[in-house]
Design an enzyme around this catalytic site. Structure first.
Site, PDB file in Angstrom:
ATOM      1  N   MET A   1      22.511  28.036 161.564  1.00  0.00           N
ATOM      2  CA  MET A   1      23.438  29.079 161.428  1.00  0.00           C
ATOM      3  C   MET A   1      24.463  29.658 162.221  1.00  0.00           C
ATOM      4  O   MET A   1      24.339  29.150 163.351  1.00  0.00           O
ATOM      5  CB  MET A   1      22.168  30.274 161.075  1.00  0.00           C
ATOM      6  CG  MET A   1      21.370  30.389 160.172  1.00  0.00           C
ATOM      7  SD  MET A   1      21.743  30.595 158.389  1.00  0.00           S
ATOM      8  CE  MET A   1      20.376  30.488 157.527  1.00  0.00           C
ATOM      9  N   CYS A   2      25.392  30.150 161.807  1.00  0.00           N
ATOM     10  CA  CYS A   2      26.681  30.448 162.494  1.00  0.00           C
ATOM     11  C   CYS A   2      26.430  31.818 163.492  1.00  0.00           C
ATOM     12  O   CYS A   2      25.488  32.137 163.389  1.00  0.00           O
ATOM     13  CB  CYS A   2      27.834  30.612 161.614  1.00  0.00           C
ATOM     14  SG  CYS A   2      27.953  29.227 160.120  1.00  0.00           S
ATOM     15  N   ARG A   3      27.484  31.798 164.346  1.00  0.00           N
ATOM     16  CA  ARG A   3      27.738  32.997 164.950  1.00  0.00           C
ATOM     17  C   ARG A   3      29.046  33.588 164.674  1.00  0.00           C
ATOM     18  O   ARG A   3      29.879  32.708 164.838  1.00  0.00           O
ATOM     19  CB  ARG A   3      27.461  32.673 166.439  1.00  0.00           C
ATOM     20  CG  ARG A   3      26.149  31.970 167.007  1.00  0.00           C
ATOM     21  CD  ARG A   3      24.897  33.030 166.916  1.00  0.00           C
ATOM     22  NE  ARG A   3      24.211  33.033 165.737  1.00  0.00           N
ATOM     23  CZ  ARG A   3      23.491  34.235 165.492  1.00  0.00           C
ATOM     24  NH1 ARG A   3      22.805  34.815 166.484  1.00  0.00           N
ATOM     25  NH2 ARG A   3      22.796  34.064 164.125  1.00  0.00           N
ATOM     26  N   ASN A 112      27.486  34.336 157.933  1.00  0.00           N
ATOM     27  CA  ASN A 112      26.377  33.521 158.209  1.00  0.00           C
ATOM     28  C   ASN A 112      25.267  33.713 157.573  1.00  0.00           C
ATOM     29  O   ASN A 112      24.685  34.923 157.303  1.00  0.00           O
ATOM     30  CB  ASN A 112      25.982  34.015 159.906  1.00  0.00           C
ATOM     31  CG  ASN A 112      24.647  33.551 160.513  1.00  0.00           C
ATOM     32  OD1 ASN A 112      24.406  32.543 160.147  1.00  0.00           O
ATOM     33  ND2 ASN A 112      23.740  34.258 161.198  1.00  0.00           N
TER      34      ASN A 112
END
Length: 266
Positions: A1-3, A112
């Site tokens: 997952m992104c930040r 996200n």
């Protein structure tokens, strides 16, 4: 997952969020603490607002920690409202067009999360867009398509309603394809005036979301993961929440897809 991290308040240098803190977004690109994977190396992006209504946009495919241009721009550019993102791909090639934030007119958006079974419902969702909105899509991510669904649902006039209705479209498309709806949605978006965010998932594990003061009387942040723990107080946003932040206040209210709200009302 992104930040990701977003800021609203008095103008500050981008580096004050992106690079300077002890657990800055650049640090999170190779050392995230609250994501399934600590590495977010599939590109990055920054959208910032200044004197024009539409945001500036800088995106690239390098890992954020190795892009010297990002650090240089961060040291020189000041903004009172900006969105910054480091990407860990859950689908879609590593390309500039697939890096967040995405921009349409004065709106910017970053995400996200993930649309489960996207490959099975993508065409149906794309077909629900007007030709004008479909033509704005440059990449292949579920995030950019969700942003255009929001635009089609009246984002400019009704941010909460647009996200709620777009979420319903995704869930209904999954049911129509005969698959169990699965959506993780922790996103931030702005029109250059207010900053909005949503935290929602079809299960009990929505990606994290926090708010906190940048500095007393200076501004506030909405982040997927705190960029420091050095005395700053961070407030975790509950799952199924919608946040609206202005220069004067922050409001948090429950969030649910429109179809679910209608079902409960009946």
């Amino acid at each position: 997952m992104c930040r990701w991290a977003a800021y609203l308040g008095d103008a500050i240098f981008l580096e004050d969020v992106i690079a300077a803190p002890s657990h800055s977004l650049i640090v999170q690109s190779h050392g995230a603490k609250e994501a399934k994977s600590p590495t977010n190396a599939d590109g990055f992006g920054v959208a910032w607002y200044g004197d024009r209504p539409e945001p500036g946009l800088y995106r690239d495919v390098l890992p954020a920690w190795s892009d010297t241009n990002l650090r240089s721009l961060g040291r020189q550019i000041k903004s009172g409202l900006f969105l910054a993102h480091v990407r860990a791909s859950t689908g879609g090639a590593t390309s500039r067009a697939n890096c967040h934030p995405f921009v349409s007119g004065r709106w910017s958006f970053m995400h996200n999360g993930q649309i489960g079974g996207f490959e099975k419902i993508r065409r149906a969702l794309e077909n629900s867009l007007s030709d004008t909105l479909f033509d704005q899509i440059e990449g292949s991510t579920d995030s950019e398509l969700f942003f255009q669904l929001m635009m089609g649902e009246g984002l400019s006039d009704d941010p909460y309603g647009a996200v709620s209705r777009a979420t319903s479209r995704v869930l209904e498309a999954a049911r129509g394809a005969g698959i169990e709806p699965s959506l993780k949605l922790t996103a931030a978006f702005s029109d250059g005036r207010a900053l909005h965010a949503v935290r929602y998932a079809t299960d009990e594990h929505a990606p994290t979301l926090y708010t906190g003061a940048f500095a007393k009387g200076v501004g506030r942040c909405i982040v997927s993961e705190p960029f420091d723990r050095d005395g700053r107080i961070w407030h975790e946003i509950p799952q199924s929440s919608f946040v609206t932040m202005t220069r004067d206040s922050t409001s948090i209210k429950p969030f649910a897809p429109a179809a679910i709200q209608l079902a409960l009302a009946g």
